[in-house]
Scaffold this motif. Structure first.
Motif, PDB file in Angstrom:
ATOM      1  N   ASP A   1      -8.130   6.939   3.488  1.00 46.48           N
ATOM      2  CA  ASP A   1      -9.368   6.257   3.380  1.00 46.48           C
ATOM      3  C   ASP A   1      -9.265   4.977   2.370  1.00 46.48           C
ATOM      4  OD1 ASP A   1     -11.962   5.148   3.469  1.00 46.48           O
ATOM      5  OD2 ASP A   1     -12.727   7.087   2.246  1.00 46.48           O
ATOM      6  N   ARG A   2      -8.626   3.799   2.976  1.00 46.63           N
ATOM      7  CA  ARG A   2      -8.281   3.087   2.160  1.00 46.63           C
ATOM      8  C   ARG A   2      -9.150   2.209   1.393  1.00 46.63           C
ATOM      9  NH1 ARG A   2      -7.051  -0.387  -0.964  1.00 46.63           N
ATOM     10  NH2 ARG A   2      -5.543  -2.048  -0.971  1.00 46.63           N
TER      11      ARG A   2
ATOM     12  N   GLN B   1     -10.614  15.474  -1.238  1.00 45.81           N
ATOM     13  CA  GLN B   1     -10.456  14.244  -1.402  1.00 45.81           C
ATOM     14  C   GLN B   1     -10.136  13.751  -2.686  1.00 45.81           C
ATOM     15  OE1 GLN B   1     -12.595  10.742  -1.814  1.00 45.81           O
ATOM     16  NE2 GLN B   1     -12.887  11.924  -3.753  1.00 45.81           N
ATOM     17  N   PHE B   2      -9.192  13.183  -2.955  1.00 47.83           N
ATOM     18  CA  PHE B   2      -8.459  12.409  -4.140  1.00 47.83           C
ATOM     19  C   PHE B   2      -8.531  11.014  -4.274  1.00 47.83           C
ATOM     20  CE2 PHE B   2      -4.712  14.247  -2.727  1.00 47.83           C
ATOM     21  CZ  PHE B   2      -3.918  13.166  -2.950  1.00 47.83           C
ATOM     22  N   LYS B   3      -8.517  10.437  -5.442  1.00 49.72           N
ATOM     23  CA  LYS B   3      -8.105   8.909  -5.390  1.00 49.72           C
ATOM     24  C   LYS B   3      -6.773   8.843  -5.829  1.00 49.72           C
ATOM     25  CE  LYS B   3      -9.600   4.788  -8.021  1.00 49.72           C
ATOM     26  NZ  LYS B   3     -10.173   4.230  -9.212  1.00 49.72           N
ATOM     27  N   VAL B   4      -6.100   7.864  -4.887  1.00 47.62           N
ATOM     28  CA  VAL B   4      -4.718   7.423  -5.192  1.00 47.62           C
ATOM     29  C   VAL B   4      -4.448   6.410  -5.859  1.00 47.62           C
ATOM     30  CG1 VAL B   4      -3.364   9.019  -3.296  1.00 47.62           C
ATOM     31  CG2 VAL B   4      -4.609   7.107  -2.627  1.00 47.62           C
ATOM     32  N   TYR B   5      -5.247   5.221  -5.684  1.00 54.21           N
ATOM     33  CA  TYR B   5      -5.140   4.066  -6.280  1.00 54.21           C
ATOM     34  C   TYR B   5      -6.460   2.952  -5.824  1.00 54.21           C
ATOM     35  CZ  TYR B   5      -3.202   1.828  -2.050  1.00 54.21           C
ATOM     36  OH  TYR B   5      -3.149   1.801  -0.585  1.00 54.21           O
ATOM     37  N   ASP B   6      -6.629   2.122  -6.600  1.00 55.34           N
ATOM     38  CA  ASP B   6      -7.818   1.424  -6.248  1.00 55.34           C
ATOM     39  C   ASP B   6      -9.132   2.240  -5.667  1.00 55.34           C
ATOM     40  OD1 ASP B   6      -6.272  -0.781  -6.949  1.00 55.34           O
ATOM     41  OD2 ASP B   6      -5.581  -1.342  -4.856  1.00 55.34           O
ATOM     42  N   LYS B   7      -9.647   1.872  -4.420  1.00 54.50           N
ATOM     43  CA  LYS B   7     -10.753   2.626  -3.848  1.00 54.50           C
ATOM     44  C   LYS B   7     -10.086   3.674  -2.832  1.00 54.50           C
ATOM     45  CE  LYS B   7     -14.140  -0.903  -3.737  1.00 54.50           C
ATOM     46  NZ  LYS B   7     -14.968  -1.681  -2.770  1.00 54.50           N
ATOM     47  N   ALA B   8      -8.518   3.689  -2.706  1.00 55.62           N
ATOM     48  CA  ALA B   8      -8.121   4.443  -1.673  1.00 55.62           C
ATOM     49  C   ALA B   8      -8.118   5.992  -2.078  1.00 55.62           C
ATOM     50  CB  ALA B   8      -6.607   3.972  -1.466  1.00 55.62           C
TER      51      ALA B   8
ATOM     52  N   LEU C   1       2.897   6.150  -2.623  1.00 55.12           N
ATOM     53  CA  LEU C   1       3.958   6.770  -3.115  1.00 55.12           C
ATOM     54  C   LEU C   1       4.037   7.092  -4.648  1.00 55.12           C
ATOM     55  CD1 LEU C   1       6.763   6.155  -0.645  1.00 55.12           C
ATOM     56  CD2 LEU C   1       5.409   8.011  -0.692  1.00 55.12           C
ATOM     57  N   LYS C   2       3.931   5.932  -5.271  1.00 55.38           N
ATOM     58  CA  LYS C   2       4.057   6.109  -6.727  1.00 55.38           C
ATOM     59  C   LYS C   2       2.913   6.908  -7.420  1.00 55.38           C
ATOM     60  CE  LYS C   2       4.695   2.415  -9.364  1.00 55.38           C
ATOM     61  NZ  LYS C   2       4.881   0.843  -9.670  1.00 55.38           N
ATOM     62  N   SER C   3       1.696   6.675  -6.538  1.00 57.22           N
ATOM     63  CA  SER C   3       0.484   7.535  -7.168  1.00 57.22           C
ATOM     64  C   SER C   3       0.549   8.896  -6.964  1.00 57.22           C
ATOM     65  CB  SER C   3      -0.945   7.112  -6.402  1.00 57.22           C
ATOM     66  OG  SER C   3      -1.819   7.703  -6.886  1.00 57.22           O
ATOM     67  N   LEU C   4       1.306   9.326  -5.662  1.00 56.74           N
ATOM     68  CA  LEU C   4       1.421  10.792  -5.411  1.00 56.74           C
ATOM     69  C   LEU C   4       2.333  11.383  -6.398  1.00 56.74           C
ATOM     70  CD1 LEU C   4       1.721  10.589  -1.360  1.00 56.74           C
ATOM     71  CD2 LEU C   4      -0.184  11.519  -2.987  1.00 56.74           C
ATOM     72  N   LYS C   5       3.489  10.662  -6.769  1.00 56.60           N
ATOM     73  CA  LYS C   5       4.414  10.924  -7.625  1.00 56.60           C
ATOM     74  C   LYS C   5       3.726  11.185  -8.843  1.00 56.60           C
ATOM     75  CE  LYS C   5       8.781   9.400 -10.095  1.00 56.60           C
ATOM     76  NZ  LYS C   5       9.759   8.461 -10.322  1.00 56.60           N
ATOM     77  N   LYS C   6       2.966  10.564  -9.445  1.00 53.32           N
ATOM     78  CA  LYS C   6       2.049  10.827 -10.565  1.00 53.32           C
ATOM     79  C   LYS C   6       1.127  11.863 -10.538  1.00 53.32           C
ATOM     80  CE  LYS C   6      -1.133   8.783 -13.767  1.00 53.32           C
ATOM     81  NZ  LYS C   6      -2.163   7.408 -14.053  1.00 53.32           N
ATOM     82  N   ILE C   7       0.486  12.195  -9.334  1.00 54.07           N
ATOM     83  CA  ILE C   7      -0.478  13.103  -9.453  1.00 54.07           C
ATOM     84  C   ILE C   7       0.182  14.303  -9.291  1.00 54.07           C
ATOM     85  CG2 ILE C   7      -2.265  13.878  -7.569  1.00 54.07           C
ATOM     86  CD1 ILE C   7      -2.927  11.041  -7.192  1.00 54.07           C
ATOM     87  N   SER C   8       1.541  14.500  -8.938  1.00 57.91           N
ATOM     88  CA  SER C   8       2.016  15.792  -8.936  1.00 57.91           C
ATOM     89  C   SER C   8       2.498  16.271  -9.955  1.00 57.91           C
ATOM     90  CB  SER C   8       3.376  15.704  -7.845  1.00 57.91           C
ATOM     91  OG  SER C   8       4.139  14.819  -8.408  1.00 57.91           O
ATOM     92  N   THR C   9       2.430  15.513 -11.089  1.00 66.83           N
ATOM     93  CA  THR C   9       2.607  16.032 -12.452  1.00 66.83           C
ATOM     94  C   THR C   9       1.479  16.748 -13.178  1.00 66.83           C
ATOM     95  OG1 THR C   9       2.018  13.921 -13.690  1.00 66.83           O
ATOM     96  CG2 THR C   9       4.075  14.094 -12.830  1.00 66.83           C
TER      97      THR C   9
ATOM     98  N   ASP D   1       0.904  -1.264  -0.010  1.00 71.09           N
ATOM     99  CA  ASP D   1      -0.173  -0.055  -0.193  1.00 71.09           C
ATOM    100  C   ASP D   1       1.005   1.236  -0.066  1.00 71.09           C
ATOM    101  OD1 ASP D   1      -2.679  -1.083   0.094  1.00 71.09           O
ATOM    102  OD2 ASP D   1      -2.274  -1.697   2.318  1.00 71.09           O
ATOM    103  N   TYR D   2       2.003   1.174   0.909  1.00 68.03           N
ATOM    104  CA  TYR D   2       2.831   2.490   1.018  1.00 68.03           C
ATOM    105  C   TYR D   2       3.535   2.446  -0.632  1.00 68.03           C
ATOM    106  CZ  TYR D   2       2.100   2.914   6.013  1.00 68.03           C
ATOM    107  OH  TYR D   2       1.655   3.145   7.284  1.00 68.03           O
ATOM    108  N   LYS D   3       3.855   1.598  -1.183  1.00 66.53           N
ATOM    109  CA  LYS D   3       4.499   1.789  -2.396  1.00 66.53           C
ATOM    110  C   LYS D   3       3.814   2.181  -3.203  1.00 66.53           C
ATOM    111  CE  LYS D   3       7.311  -0.802  -5.676  1.00 66.53           C
ATOM    112  NZ  LYS D   3       8.000  -2.172  -6.073  1.00 66.53           N
ATOM    113  N   LYS D   4       2.319   1.836  -3.423  1.00 69.97           N
ATOM    114  CA  LYS D   4       1.260   2.291  -4.285  1.00 69.97           C
ATOM    115  C   LYS D   4       0.919   3.628  -4.154  1.00 69.97           C
ATOM    116  CE  LYS D   4      -1.262  -1.646  -4.041  1.00 69.97           C
ATOM    117  NZ  LYS D   4      -2.777  -2.518  -4.170  1.00 69.97           N
TER     118      LYS D   4
END
Length: 157
Positions: A148-149, A124-131, A68-76, A63-66
């Protein structure tokens, strides 16, 4: 217009723009930050909340890996893109639509000083799956507050 040009138009120095959120300062209007790309702050993340905390009890290594990867992508992307693209589910939180008590959110920010303040616009924003990440924006920085996992904060219709 890049972030520094926007800050100059607000007459905020670069030094002040990197100042941290101060209690009672409110949050940004969406129209003011829509052309900025988010950066993320961990200053107010909840490590204590049993349901919506960033804790190891709720999150595994994957979950932590997903996250961080998602925050990296979203920041673009800009806030405007996050708001317009459905797959990000970026929007303001309306307290009447969620099971999460408003006071729980504000206590993560104000701590023991919380006295029914209502000066921050939560998003709120979606980071991955339902999270989802729940937080607020100040000077273009997205202050993460809750995680909110399973997308459980919203009442089901």
């Amino acid at each position: 217009m890049n972030s520094f040009e926007i800050l100059k138009s607000w007459e905020i120095s670069i030094k002040d723009s990197h100042g941290k959120y101060e209690l009672g300062a409110g949050s940004d209007n969406f129209e003011d930050i829509e052309d900025l790309k988010p950066t993320f702050s961990f200053d107010y993340i909840s490590l204590e909340h049993k349901t919506f905390g960033f804790t190891g009890r709720l999150l595994g290594c994957g979950d932590y890996k997903k996250l961080l990867k998602s925050l990296k992508k979203i920041s673009t992307y800009t806030y405007k893109v996050l708001n317009e693209e459905y797959n990000f589910h970026f929007h303001e939180i309306k307290w009447e639509d969620v099971t999460l008590p408003k006071s729980d959110f504000y206590k993560c920010i104000y701590g023991e000083k919380y006295n029914n303040e209502d000066d921050i616009t939560p998003y709120q924003f979606k980071v991955y799956d339902k999270a989802r990440i729940i937080g607020f924006v100040y000077r273009g920085v997205f202050y993460m507050v809750m995680f909110d996992r399973g997308h459980n904060a919203y009442k089901r219709k």
